[in-house]
Design a protein around this motif. Structure first.
Motif, PDB file in Angstrom:
ATOM      1  N   ASP A   6      17.845  14.411   5.197  1.00 16.13           N
ATOM      2  CA  ASP A   6      16.946  15.558   5.051  1.00 16.13           C
ATOM      3  C   ASP A   6      16.267  15.777   6.405  1.00 16.13           C
ATOM      4  O   ASP A   6      15.948  14.806   7.091  1.00 16.13           O
ATOM      5  CB  ASP A   6      15.896  15.282   3.965  1.00 16.13           C
ATOM      6  CG  ASP A   6      14.995  16.479   3.694  1.00 16.13           C
ATOM      7  OD1 ASP A   6      14.072  16.735   4.514  1.00 16.13           O
ATOM      8  OD2 ASP A   6      15.189  17.154   2.680  1.00 16.13           O
ATOM      9  N   VAL A  10       6.369   7.624   1.696  1.00 13.43           N
ATOM     10  CA  VAL A  10       5.884   8.987   1.949  1.00 13.43           C
ATOM     11  C   VAL A  10       4.358   9.023   1.948  1.00 13.43           C
ATOM     12  O   VAL A  10       3.731   9.675   2.791  1.00 13.43           O
ATOM     13  CB  VAL A  10       6.460   9.974   0.912  1.00 13.43           C
ATOM     14  CG1 VAL A  10       5.809  11.351   1.045  1.00 13.43           C
ATOM     15  CG2 VAL A  10       7.973  10.088   1.073  1.00 13.43           C
ATOM     16  N   GLU A  20      11.898  16.165  -4.572  1.00 13.09           N
ATOM     17  CA  GLU A  20      13.357  16.279  -4.551  1.00 13.09           C
ATOM     18  C   GLU A  20      14.028  14.916  -4.384  1.00 13.09           C
ATOM     19  O   GLU A  20      15.062  14.637  -5.009  1.00 13.09           O
ATOM     20  CB  GLU A  20      13.782  17.223  -3.420  1.00 13.09           C
ATOM     21  CG  GLU A  20      13.345  18.668  -3.646  1.00 13.09           C
ATOM     22  CD  GLU A  20      13.743  19.592  -2.512  1.00 13.09           C
ATOM     23  OE1 GLU A  20      14.329  19.092  -1.511  1.00 13.09           O
ATOM     24  OE2 GLU A  20      13.475  20.803  -2.615  1.00 13.09           O
ATOM     25  N   ARG A  21      13.429  14.067  -3.556  1.00 12.23           N
ATOM     26  CA  ARG A  21      14.008  12.752  -3.351  1.00 12.23           C
ATOM     27  C   ARG A  21      13.938  11.898  -4.615  1.00 12.23           C
ATOM     28  O   ARG A  21      14.879  11.164  -4.939  1.00 12.23           O
ATOM     29  CB  ARG A  21      13.286  12.032  -2.207  1.00 12.23           C
ATOM     30  CG  ARG A  21      13.628  12.525  -0.801  1.00 12.23           C
ATOM     31  CD  ARG A  21      15.085  12.358  -0.493  1.00 12.23           C
ATOM     32  NE  ARG A  21      15.369  12.297   0.936  1.00 12.23           N
ATOM     33  CZ  ARG A  21      16.581  12.349   1.458  1.00 12.23           C
ATOM     34  NH1 ARG A  21      17.643  12.475   0.656  1.00 12.23           N
ATOM     35  NH2 ARG A  21      16.766  12.282   2.748  1.00 12.23           N
ATOM     36  N   LEU A  64      13.353  16.276   7.173  1.00  7.55           N
ATOM     37  CA  LEU A  64      12.026  15.666   7.277  1.00  7.55           C
ATOM     38  C   LEU A  64      12.082  14.146   7.440  1.00  7.55           C
ATOM     39  O   LEU A  64      11.048  13.521   7.717  1.00  7.55           O
ATOM     40  CB  LEU A  64      11.192  16.037   6.038  1.00  7.55           C
ATOM     41  CG  LEU A  64       9.662  15.939   6.158  1.00  7.55           C
ATOM     42  CD1 LEU A  64       9.137  16.835   7.260  1.00  7.55           C
ATOM     43  CD2 LEU A  64       8.997  16.265   4.821  1.00  7.55           C
ATOM     44  N   ASP A  65      13.266  13.570   7.313  1.00  5.34           N
ATOM     45  CA  ASP A  65      13.376  12.111   7.396  1.00  5.34           C
ATOM     46  C   ASP A  65      12.768  11.565   8.682  1.00  5.34           C
ATOM     47  O   ASP A  65      12.015  10.582   8.663  1.00  5.34           O
ATOM     48  CB  ASP A  65      14.845  11.680   7.324  1.00  5.34           C
ATOM     49  CG  ASP A  65      15.478  11.905   5.958  1.00  5.34           C
ATOM     50  OD1 ASP A  65      14.734  12.128   4.985  1.00  5.34           O
ATOM     51  OD2 ASP A  65      16.719  11.847   5.881  1.00  5.34           O
ATOM     52  N   ALA A 110       4.935  19.784   3.173  1.00  2.08           N
ATOM     53  CA  ALA A 110       6.381  19.560   3.191  1.00  2.08           C
ATOM     54  C   ALA A 110       6.738  18.255   2.493  1.00  2.08           C
ATOM     55  O   ALA A 110       7.773  18.160   1.816  1.00  2.08           O
ATOM     56  CB  ALA A 110       6.894  19.550   4.632  1.00  2.08           C
ATOM     57  N   ALA A 111       5.881  17.252   2.628  1.00  2.00           N
ATOM     58  CA  ALA A 111       6.164  15.958   2.020  1.00  2.00           C
ATOM     59  C   ALA A 111       6.122  16.019   0.499  1.00  2.00           C
ATOM     60  O   ALA A 111       6.850  15.280  -0.177  1.00  2.00           O
ATOM     61  CB  ALA A 111       5.170  14.913   2.532  1.00  2.00           C
ATOM     62  N   ARG A 135       7.136  18.532  -1.407  1.00  2.47           N
ATOM     63  CA  ARG A 135       8.462  19.018  -1.804  1.00  2.47           C
ATOM     64  C   ARG A 135       9.508  17.939  -1.607  1.00  2.47           C
ATOM     65  O   ARG A 135      10.359  17.680  -2.472  1.00  2.47           O
ATOM     66  CB  ARG A 135       8.799  20.254  -0.958  1.00  2.47           C
ATOM     67  CG  ARG A 135      10.161  20.919  -1.234  1.00  2.47           C
ATOM     68  CD  ARG A 135      11.353  20.304  -0.521  1.00  2.47           C
ATOM     69  NE  ARG A 135      11.131  20.144   0.911  1.00  2.47           N
ATOM     70  CZ  ARG A 135      11.919  19.412   1.686  1.00  2.47           C
ATOM     71  NH1 ARG A 135      12.947  18.730   1.158  1.00  2.47           N
ATOM     72  NH2 ARG A 135      11.684  19.305   2.976  1.00  2.47           N
ATOM     73  N   TYR A 136       9.440  17.275  -0.460  1.00  3.28           N
ATOM     74  CA  TYR A 136      10.394  16.234  -0.104  1.00  3.28           C
ATOM     75  C   TYR A 136      10.398  15.124  -1.149  1.00  3.28           C
ATOM     76  O   TYR A 136      11.466  14.725  -1.637  1.00  3.28           O
ATOM     77  CB  TYR A 136      10.019  15.676   1.263  1.00  3.28           C
ATOM     78  CG  TYR A 136      10.839  14.509   1.746  1.00  3.28           C
ATOM     79  CD1 TYR A 136      11.914  14.710   2.609  1.00  3.28           C
ATOM     80  CD2 TYR A 136      10.522  13.193   1.401  1.00  3.28           C
ATOM     81  CE1 TYR A 136      12.660  13.648   3.087  1.00  3.28           C
ATOM     82  CE2 TYR A 136      11.261  12.126   1.871  1.00  3.28           C
ATOM     83  CZ  TYR A 136      12.334  12.354   2.716  1.00  3.28           C
ATOM     84  OH  TYR A 136      13.084  11.298   3.186  1.00  3.28           O
TER      85      TYR A 136
END
Length: 260
Positions: free
Chosen positions: A147, A215, A235-236, A149-150, A228-229, A231-232
């Motif tokens: 991703d 996170v 989903e993760r 954002l990783d 953003a985190a 959402r991340y």
């Protein structure tokens, strides 16, 4: 910093699978029974449960931790055939006198929680004693699928690991290099080996717990990542629950063999 017994039990199978067993052969060449092993920051005793059966007996384990509840639990869960004593206190306060008569020093997931001065003091205190120091993070994480954002989360998490806490500059992912140098200054041979967590569909519960904490720590360090985190993470976690996420968390183990 303290950890719950639930978290320590959840990670124990992954820890056991990750530890670098190739370091045991050169260690065993240096050990002669009977053994007195000191386990620093023992938690629930997972290191002793993993290692005791691989060492010659008879064995006496001294378990060190600041948490009396964890100490009591660890002492009650050691393998049959070994004797045990407990020592409550901060392992950074141990001196050379405390290691007198010790055959082996062990740790698990401890070094990255220390400072450079504390690691140097530990190396001095147990100079001359073999040590097996396992599962120190090195600041590298690989998630599949990737991703965008990783990388930002990894950088923020690593900065969090290196934070100043109560006036202490934690080593985080720098701990392996610092420890290798510190023990090497006492003439010891230091061997390094990878001990990575590899979490997939069979480790969903651990992966989800790790991901949430990872996170969360990154956002604590860099609050601007929060939108953003969110959402991340959502989903993760969904991908994790579906068995579609693979996580590699890089660690290293250190074997310290002093001069004879």
């Amino acid at each position: 910093m303290s950890f719950s017994s639930e978290w320590l039990d959840l990670r124990e199978p992954a820890d056991a699978a990750a530890r670098a067993e190739e370091l045991l052969e050169p260690l065993l060449e240096r050990l002669t029974a009977p053994l007195h092993i000191r386990d620093l920051g023992c938690g629930t005793g997972s290191m002793a449960r993993w290692l005791a059966g691989k060492l010659p007996g008879p064995q006496h384990w001294t378990l060190h931790d600041r948490d009396p509840a964890l100490l009591a639990e660890a002492a009650g869960r050691l393998p049959e055939g070994v004797t045990v004593s407990t020592a409550r206190g901060d392992v950074t306060n141990l001196s050379a006198a405390d290691f007198a008569g010790t055959s082996l020093v062990t740790t698990s997931a401890l070094l990255d929680l220390l400072t450079a001065d504390e690691v140097a003091a530990l190396a001095t205190a147990c100079a001359g004693v073999p040590a097996l120091l396992t599962l120190s993070v090195v600041g590298e994480v690989e998630l599949t699928p990737a991703d965008p954002l990783d990388a930002d989360l990894t950088a923020a998490f690593n900065a969090h690991q290196r934070r100043v806490e109560q006036g202490r500059q934690l080593l985080g992912p720098d701990s392996v290099a610092v420890a290798a140098e510190a023990f090497g200054r006492h003439g010891a041979t230091v061997r390094l080996a990878a001990s990575d967590w590899r979490l997939g569909a069979a480790e969903v519960a651990l992966a989800a717990e790790w991901l949430t904490g990872w996170v969360g720590a990154a956002v604590e360090q860099e609050p601007a990542l929060a939108p953003a985190a969110e959402r991340y993470l959502r989903e993760r976690l969904a991908s994790c629950a579906a068995g579609e996420l693979c996580v590699a968390v890089r660690h290293q183990d250190l074997l310290v063999l002093p001069l004879n």
